[in-house]
Motif scaffolding. Structure first.
Motif, PDB file in Angstrom:
ATOM      1  N   VAL A   1      23.486 -14.009 -43.019  1.00 31.15           N
ATOM      2  CA  VAL A   1      22.902 -15.020 -42.139  1.00 31.15           C
ATOM      3  C   VAL A   1      23.410 -14.785 -40.721  1.00 31.15           C
ATOM      4  O   VAL A   1      24.583 -15.006 -40.420  1.00 31.15           O
ATOM      5  CB  VAL A   1      23.273 -16.444 -42.607  1.00 31.15           C
ATOM      6  N   ASP A   2      22.534 -14.342 -39.849  1.00 27.14           N
ATOM      7  CA  ASP A   2      22.881 -14.004 -38.468  1.00 27.14           C
ATOM      8  C   ASP A   2      22.876 -15.274 -37.614  1.00 27.14           C
ATOM      9  O   ASP A   2      21.852 -15.950 -37.499  1.00 27.14           O
ATOM     10  CB  ASP A   2      21.858 -13.002 -37.925  1.00 27.14           C
ATOM     11  N   ILE A   3      24.033 -15.598 -37.008  1.00 31.51           N
ATOM     12  CA  ILE A   3      24.132 -16.814 -36.191  1.00 31.51           C
ATOM     13  C   ILE A   3      24.284 -16.495 -34.702  1.00 31.51           C
ATOM     14  O   ILE A   3      24.468 -17.405 -33.891  1.00 31.51           O
ATOM     15  CB  ILE A   3      25.310 -17.697 -36.634  1.00 31.51           C
ATOM     16  N   LEU A   4      24.204 -15.233 -34.331  1.00 28.63           N
ATOM     17  CA  LEU A   4      24.531 -14.831 -32.966  1.00 28.63           C
ATOM     18  C   LEU A   4      23.588 -15.436 -31.924  1.00 28.63           C
ATOM     19  O   LEU A   4      23.962 -15.608 -30.761  1.00 28.63           O
ATOM     20  CB  LEU A   4      24.525 -13.309 -32.854  1.00 28.63           C
ATOM     21  N   SER A   5      22.384 -15.795 -32.331  1.00 28.95           N
ATOM     22  CA  SER A   5      21.420 -16.332 -31.358  1.00 28.95           C
ATOM     23  C   SER A   5      21.493 -17.858 -31.232  1.00 28.95           C
ATOM     24  O   SER A   5      20.761 -18.437 -30.424  1.00 28.95           O
ATOM     25  CB  SER A   5      19.994 -15.925 -31.754  1.00 28.95           C
TER      26      SER A   5
ATOM     27  N   LEU B   1      27.035 -13.664 -40.342  1.00 30.78           N
ATOM     28  CA  LEU B   1      27.148 -12.491 -39.480  1.00 30.78           C
ATOM     29  C   LEU B   1      27.132 -12.948 -38.029  1.00 30.78           C
ATOM     30  O   LEU B   1      26.217 -13.642 -37.598  1.00 30.78           O
ATOM     31  CB  LEU B   1      25.984 -11.524 -39.723  1.00 30.78           C
ATOM     32  N   ALA B   2      28.152 -12.548 -37.265  1.00 28.28           N
ATOM     33  CA  ALA B   2      28.169 -12.819 -35.824  1.00 28.28           C
ATOM     34  C   ALA B   2      28.313 -11.488 -35.106  1.00 28.28           C
ATOM     35  O   ALA B   2      27.348 -10.750 -34.953  1.00 28.28           O
ATOM     36  CB  ALA B   2      29.301 -13.788 -35.475  1.00 28.28           C
ATOM     37  N   GLY B   3      29.537 -11.114 -34.711  1.00 28.20           N
ATOM     38  CA  GLY B   3      29.729  -9.810 -34.089  1.00 28.20           C
ATOM     39  C   GLY B   3      29.594  -8.671 -35.073  1.00 28.20           C
ATOM     40  O   GLY B   3      29.239  -7.544 -34.713  1.00 28.20           O
TER      41      GLY B   3
ATOM     42  N   ARG C   1      17.891 -14.760 -39.851  1.00 27.53           N
ATOM     43  CA  ARG C   1      18.411 -15.216 -38.562  1.00 27.53           C
ATOM     44  C   ARG C   1      18.343 -16.745 -38.537  1.00 27.53           C
ATOM     45  O   ARG C   1      17.261 -17.332 -38.594  1.00 27.53           O
ATOM     46  CB  ARG C   1      17.588 -14.628 -37.428  1.00 27.53           C
ATOM     47  N   ALA C   2      19.518 -17.380 -38.470  1.00 29.53           N
ATOM     48  CA  ALA C   2      19.592 -18.838 -38.538  1.00 29.53           C
ATOM     49  C   ALA C   2      18.936 -19.480 -37.325  1.00 29.53           C
ATOM     50  O   ALA C   2      19.029 -18.978 -36.194  1.00 29.53           O
ATOM     51  CB  ALA C   2      21.044 -19.276 -38.628  1.00 29.53           C
ATOM     52  N   THR C   3      18.273 -20.596 -37.557  1.00 28.12           N
ATOM     53  CA  THR C   3      17.621 -21.332 -36.477  1.00 28.12           C
ATOM     54  C   THR C   3      18.454 -22.515 -35.996  1.00 28.12           C
ATOM     55  O   THR C   3      18.174 -23.090 -34.951  1.00 28.12           O
ATOM     56  CB  THR C   3      16.247 -21.841 -36.941  1.00 28.12           C
ATOM     57  N   SER C   4      19.469 -22.898 -36.767  1.00 31.18           N
ATOM     58  CA  SER C   4      20.338 -24.020 -36.399  1.00 31.18           C
ATOM     59  C   SER C   4      21.628 -23.916 -37.208  1.00 31.18           C
ATOM     60  O   SER C   4      21.705 -23.144 -38.186  1.00 31.18           O
ATOM     61  CB  SER C   4      19.654 -25.357 -36.693  1.00 31.18           C
ATOM     62  N   LEU C   5      22.614 -24.714 -36.832  1.00 29.82           N
ATOM     63  CA  LEU C   5      23.863 -24.751 -37.601  1.00 29.82           C
ATOM     64  C   LEU C   5      23.606 -25.190 -39.032  1.00 29.82           C
ATOM     65  O   LEU C   5      24.146 -24.615 -39.985  1.00 29.82           O
ATOM     66  CB  LEU C   5      24.859 -25.711 -36.937  1.00 29.82           C
ATOM     67  N   ALA C   6      22.785 -26.221 -39.180  1.00 28.03           N
ATOM     68  CA  ALA C   6      22.493 -26.730 -40.514  1.00 28.03           C
ATOM     69  C   ALA C   6      21.807 -25.675 -41.367  1.00 28.03           C
ATOM     70  O   ALA C   6      22.118 -25.506 -42.554  1.00 28.03           O
ATOM     71  CB  ALA C   6      21.632 -27.990 -40.417  1.00 28.03           C
TER      72      ALA C   6
END
Length: 339
Positions: free
Chosen positions: A48-52, A27-29, A8-13
């Motif tokens: 890499v989950d970016i939804l949060s 991974l988003a939706g 789960r990504a913590t930032s865009l970078a």
């Protein structure tokens, strides 16, 4: 079972760095990635989950246009009153796409990056030859069942259709894709297959869409998305058109014309030849008939998709007639019934 790591990504970078590694996928939706993983097309090593991530789901509209965050859900964009007023075709394209359940899950960034529904691409076991999956292996679709395949923008290496709806509307109205690295005019965002069908967009590995900007214009405000398909729900377009018009004050001379088409090409297709044939001239039945015929310039049929070459001009004509007669009812008698 497919084995992969989840993060789960913590930032865009952070997300970009992880996704840039070999086998990294965003991974988003999840409505595209999981689908492709299930049928064996995608084999991610790291998801890499970016939804949060915060701030990527906002929608803002003002006099200059709109900005839509990449994580905004399709349903939220379709239902946004400000966007609907700014560009009805945009809202309509989303409302006519997928199912209500998918629209509630799928994100705008993921929608732009959805991959073709070509059955030969999505069945690697039965059809191992696919230049989108394995460059240089051939195109199983050519010579196969081609009813839903493209007639515009094809090459000897690929005839797969881009099936999305939203991107067609965005292409018509000069949207700009924003990423974590740059801004990209949407008309150059998607690539033709040529000899590299596996490369569908100009995005680099790990580069992420962060938003989409849609400029305001009278043509966008006076727009329509028309989708013709085999059934009226949960079906991809046989042919579609996003159209926007602006008349001169006389209500007959066209000041601005926007036309993009879908369901018929290997990428969202701007029909500039149709626009050029109409702009600066009074809209007449004969002028419209000749102009929409240009929409299939360069079209190449492969058996079962030949009907699209006849269907597309009718769809474009009908969309233009509908918008024109709404703006200028006095033209209804001159233009006749929609095609």
């Amino acid at each position: 079972m497919l084995d992969f790591s989840y993060s789960r990504a913590t930032s865009l970078a952070d997300a970009s760095q992880q996704a840039a590694a070999e086998g990294g996928r965003i991974l988003a939706g999840g409505t595209t990635l999981l689908d492709l993983a299930k049928c064996g097309v995608e084999t991610p090593q790291t998801v890499v989950d970016i939804l949060s991530l915060q701030g990527l789901d906002t929608i803002s509209v003002d006099a200059s246009g709109a900005r839509i965050g990449a994580l905004a859900k399709m349903s939220a964009v379709a239902d946004h009153a400000g966007l609907s007023a700014l560009c009805p075709a945009l809202s309509q394209s989303l409302a006519l796409a997928a199912s209500a359940q998918l629209r509630n899950m799928a994100t705008i960034g993921g929608n732009l990056l959805q991959r073709t529904r070509c059955p030969y691409f999505r069945d690697p076991v039965t059809f191992p030859n696919c230049n989108k999956r394995n460059p240089g292996s051939g195109c199983a679709a050519i010579g196969g069942v081609t009813r839903n395949h493209a007639v515009l923008g094809t090459s000897e290496h690929c005839i797969a259709t881009y099936h999305g709806d939203l991107a067609v509307a965005l292409v018509a109205f000069d949207a700009v894709v924003e990423t974590d690295r740059r801004t990209i005019p949407i008309d150059t965002f998607f690539l033709l297959p040529e000899d590299r069908p596996d490369r569908e967009t100009v995005l680099e590995q790990g580069e992420m869409i962060t938003g989409i900007a849609v400029p305001a214009s009278p043509a966008a405000k006076n727009s329509l998305y028309l989708k013709v398909r085999d059934r009226q729900s949960y079906e991809f377009a046989a042919a579609s058109a996003a159209v926007g018009l602006e008349f001169e004050p006389d209500g007959r001379m066209l000041k601005d014309v926007r036309v993009a088409v879908g369901g018929v090409a290997t990428k969202p297709w701007r029909a500039r030849v149709v626009e050029q044939a109409l702009v600066g001239k009074p809209l007449t039945a004969e002028g419209l008939r000749q102009a929409v015929g240009n929409s299939v310039d360069g079209a190449v049929a492969h058996g079962g998709n030949r009907y699209k070459i006849e269907l597309l001009p009718r769809v474009v004509a009908r969309a233009i007639q509908t918008v024109a007669t709404t703006l200028a009812p006095h033209l209804a008698q001159d233009l006749g019934e929609p095609a």
